[in-house]
Enzyme design. Structure first.
Site, PDB file in Angstrom:
ATOM      1  N   GLU A  76       0.783  -1.132  -0.001  1.00  0.00           N
ATOM      2  CA  GLU A  76      -0.020  -0.184   0.055  1.00  0.00           C
ATOM      3  C   GLU A  76       0.945   1.287  -0.148  1.00  0.00           C
ATOM      4  OE1 GLU A  76      -2.858   0.138   3.286  1.00  0.00           O
ATOM      5  OE2 GLU A  76      -3.579   1.801   2.124  1.00  0.00           O
ATOM      6  N   ASP A  77       1.919   1.372   0.652  1.00  0.00           N
ATOM      7  CA  ASP A  77       2.581   2.640   0.879  1.00  0.00           C
ATOM      8  C   ASP A  77       3.971   2.602   0.424  1.00  0.00           C
ATOM      9  OD1 ASP A  77       0.649   3.198   2.542  1.00  0.00           O
ATOM     10  OD2 ASP A  77       1.729   2.934   4.320  1.00  0.00           O
TER      11      ASP A  77
END
Ligand code: MN
Length: 728
Positions: A76-77
């Site tokens: 996600e990051d």
């Protein structure tokens, strides 16, 4: 900062055969990918995955879960994709990380508070491995513990989401301890004022509460020894902040009136009889409050919680609660699903839980029998809500549907008008057929057009009764409208025959026509028209009522002469309708023979209520009948009436012959021999050098036609004869 080696040691202690190198590699990978990122607290980002991994290790989860904790934010990051995770850490870790990324997407979409229940269910429905939820809960727990570093609005939003979604999930999975901490943390940020006041109040009473708890736990220990009832330990606890706050609010009482503010807890060895023995000891020591004994052992709560609760009155008159449970029950009460990693001994319980809890229960029970860790991992697969799917509107509203539901079902869940005007659907941005089955997490967009209407065909694939009812209702309404139209036209036609103005009659809503409608038991003029359209009532009878018997008789005779003088279209209707064909169950109805198949007396026929043209009669073999069957309610049974009416019908026949002279003469001669009229005959030669002779004959019925065909066939040189469809 927590050290990876401490985490590795914990996992190694709980799982002797764990692949500890996986943890080390996950740690280095996570450290490299998150390098340079910081948290709102100013700490290096890596602190977060490490803390999450540590919470998971404390839950005694396996190395795959703990590694997932280390890697949970990388997809996600950072720029890392799932394939890379799979390549380095294998399918299992990749599967869990993928589940977490999906959950992150869900919580990004949904903002509506009232949808919390659906979001929770969707979340659980989307993951097929309980470890995904456990990692998510650990992630949320650490985020909640460090929430003070965020801006107030963001803090509130995350706290609310925790309260609405994650704390209830923890509760559902039986994880009482985690749920308690999440709720208290969320409470702190949602109601900071109340939190401060309540904390201060409790702090003031703390010495008193502690002394009190010390006293009662000491008394219990003493009495248990005396009675020789075994126990593992006696605990004293103060009720959690959020529970107290809820109670104060709900019951509008103050802190002094909370009878279970402090409680003692007796933990016994793993035999239920010790619990009941302990209950006896408690009740011998203090007077129980009537009606406050709860036996959650005999009937566990639906999240598997088991315990005996009783309230007793202390020596100074204040009441307090005592909870009694075995060590195993205690672990399950605190850790729920996670407890079985710790727990080895089993027990059987109640049978009547829903599917989700059965899954949960079997998860807890079954793993207790399984030694092999491979089998154990298989049992972690969950289908908590096997009957439902959850989908989003483009605005992020969650719609709950039964499994197998389609965009039409979805459309009717939004609004019946959306369903009624639905023309198409996009799922996750792509156009799909309306019969497509919606999957969990799909974003469904319904396309509508004001001129579009429900189709009967939808009934073949829609799943919800709501959609089914709306579509049926619409079709019935539409049929009624059509029937009214048909009824109006039939009535107009009949009225014209008697030189009455149907417009005038029908326009006068309080007049004669209305009276007759009432006489038939219909409230409105439209109802009577619909009855005519459905063939229940014959317009002729209404005219008779309108005119009275004498006038009707008079005009009806005139009608005959007028017909002879050339109202041909009407005559055909009458001739075919009144005499040749009847609709079963009705004496007299306007009937026409369908032009496409031109059925003959004696043939098998069916009737179809048309728009405005009465009942069309088709041969059962007609190729159009199949498509008419789409509206089965418009099909009526018809049969040939009485004897032949001596009306003849024109039928076109095609004879295939050898290419030789005299064929047309031979054929027409054969037809004339059996006294049959010929309207037309023409010959041609086809490309295959066969003669083609088309002849139109006048026949009375299907037997007569067979005779004609046989006589043509008997002519030398005729190879084949067939009937051509369509009116001659
Ligand atoms: Mn995270």
């Amino acid at each position: 900062m927590i050290r990876i080696e401490d985490i590795i040691e914990k996992v190694g202690r709980n799982h002797q055969q764990a692949d500890l190198d996986l943890l080390r590699r996950a740690y280095f990978f996570s450290a490299r990918e998150h390098k340079g990122q910081t948290r709102a607290s100013g700490e290096p980002y890596l602190v977060h995955p490490l803390e999450v991994a540590n919470i998971l290790a404390d839950m005694r989860l396996d190395e795959v879960s703990v590694s997932t904790g280390l890697l949970h934010d990388v997809v996600e990051d950072t720029l890392v994709d799932l394939d890379t995770i799979r390549k380095y850490f294998g399918d299992e870790v990749a599967h869990l990380v993928d589940g977490l990324t999906k959950i992150a997407q869900i919580s990004n979409v949904s903002k509506e508070e009232q949808e919390a229940e659906n979001v929770r269910k969707m979340l659980l429905a989307m993951v097929n491995d309980v470890r995904v939820v456990l990692v998510k809960l650990a992630d949320r727990l650490h985020n909640m513990r460090t929430l003070q570093f965020l801006k107030p609005e963001k803090r509130k939003r995350i706290a609310q989401e925790t309260m609405d979604i994650y704390a209830p999930i923890a509760h559902r999975l039986g994880m009482g301890k985690l749920r308690g901490e999440l709720e208290d943390l969320a409470f702190q940020h949602l109601h900071p004022e109340d939190y401060r006041t309540l904390t201060a109040q409790l702090e003031k009473r703390r010495p008193e509460n502690e002394a009190f708890l010390k006293d009662i736990t000491g008394r219990i220990e003493e009495k248990m020894h005396e009675a020789e009832v075994p126990f593992v330990r006696i605990e004293g606890r103060v009720k959690r902040l959020y529970s107290i706050w809820k109670k104060l609010r709900r019951q509008r009482i103050d802190l002094d009136q909370v009878y279970d503010l402090v409680a003692a807890r007796v933990i016994t060895p793993n035999e239920i009889r010790h619990c009941y023995a302990a209950l006896g000891v408690i009740h011998n020591t203090w007077k129980p409050v009537p009606g406050r004994i709860k036996d959650w052992i005999a009937t566990p709560r639906d999240n598997l919680y088991q315990s005996l609760h009783t309230s007793v009155i202390g020596s100074k008159g204040q009441s307090f609660e005592v909870q009694i449970r075995t060590l195993e029950m205690h672990h399950i009460a605190e850790e729920g699903v996670a407890a079985h990693w710790k727990y080895k001994e089993g027990r059987r319980g109640a049978h009547d839980e829903d599917e989700a809890l059965k899954a949960l229960r079997s998860l807890v029970e079954w793993t207790q029998e399984v030694k092999d860790s491979k089998d154990f991992l298989d049992t972690l697969k969950l289908d908590l809500y096997p009957k439902d799917v959850y989908a989003f509107t483009p605005m992020g509203k969650v719609i709950q549907l039964p499994r197998g539901a389609t965009p039409i079902d979805f459309a009717y869940m939004i609004h019946s008008e959306v369903g009624n005007t639905c023309t198409g659907a996009r799922i996750n941005g792509r156009m799909v057929p309306l019969r497509t089955q919606i999957q969990n997490g799909d974003v469904v967009e319904i396309l509508t057009s004001p001129n579009s209407h429900p189709s009967r065909d939808w009934l073949n694939f829609i799943k919800t009764s709501r959609a089914r009812n709306r579509v049926r209702h619409f079709i019935a309404e539409q049929q009624r409208a059509e029937s009214i139209e048909i009824g109006r036209k039939l009535f107009e036609k009949e009225a014209a025959r008697f030189q009455l103005s149907a417009k005038k009659l029908l326009g006068d809503t309080d007049g004669e026509f209305k009276r007759i409608a009432n006489e038939y038991g219909y409230g409105r003029v439209e109802d009577l028209l619909a009855a005519i359209g459905y063939g229940k009532i014959i317009p002729r009878n209404i005219i008779a009522k309108l005119l009275g018997p004498e006038k009707f008789e008079e005009l009806d005779t005139q009608k005959e002469s007028r017909l002879r003088s050339g109202m041909r279209a009407v005559r055909r209707l009458i001739r075919l309708g009144d005499d040749a064909i009847v609709v079963r169950g009705v004496d007299d109805l306007l009937v026409t023979r369908a032009r496409c198949c031109n059925p003959l007396r004696g043939e098998e026929i069916i009737g179809y209520i048309t728009r405005g043209k009465g009942v069309a009669v088709h041969a059962r073999t007609c190729k159009n009948v199949q498509s008419l069957m789409v509206n089965p309610e418009r099909i009526v049974e018809v049969e040939w009436a009485g004897k032949s009416d001596n009306a003849s019908y024109a039928v076109k026949l095609l004879a295939i012959t050898e290419n030789r002279t005299g064929m047309i003469a031979g054929i027409t001669g054969a037809i004339a021999d059996i006294k049959t009229g010929i309207r037309d005959a023409r010959a041609s030669v086809a490309e295959d050098d066969r003669g083609r002779i088309e002849v139109t004959v006048e026949v009375f019925d299907v037997k007569h036609l067979d005779k004609v065909i046989n006589s043509i066939k008997s002519v030398p040189g005729v190879l084949d004869v067939e009937r051509l469809q369509g009116i001659a």
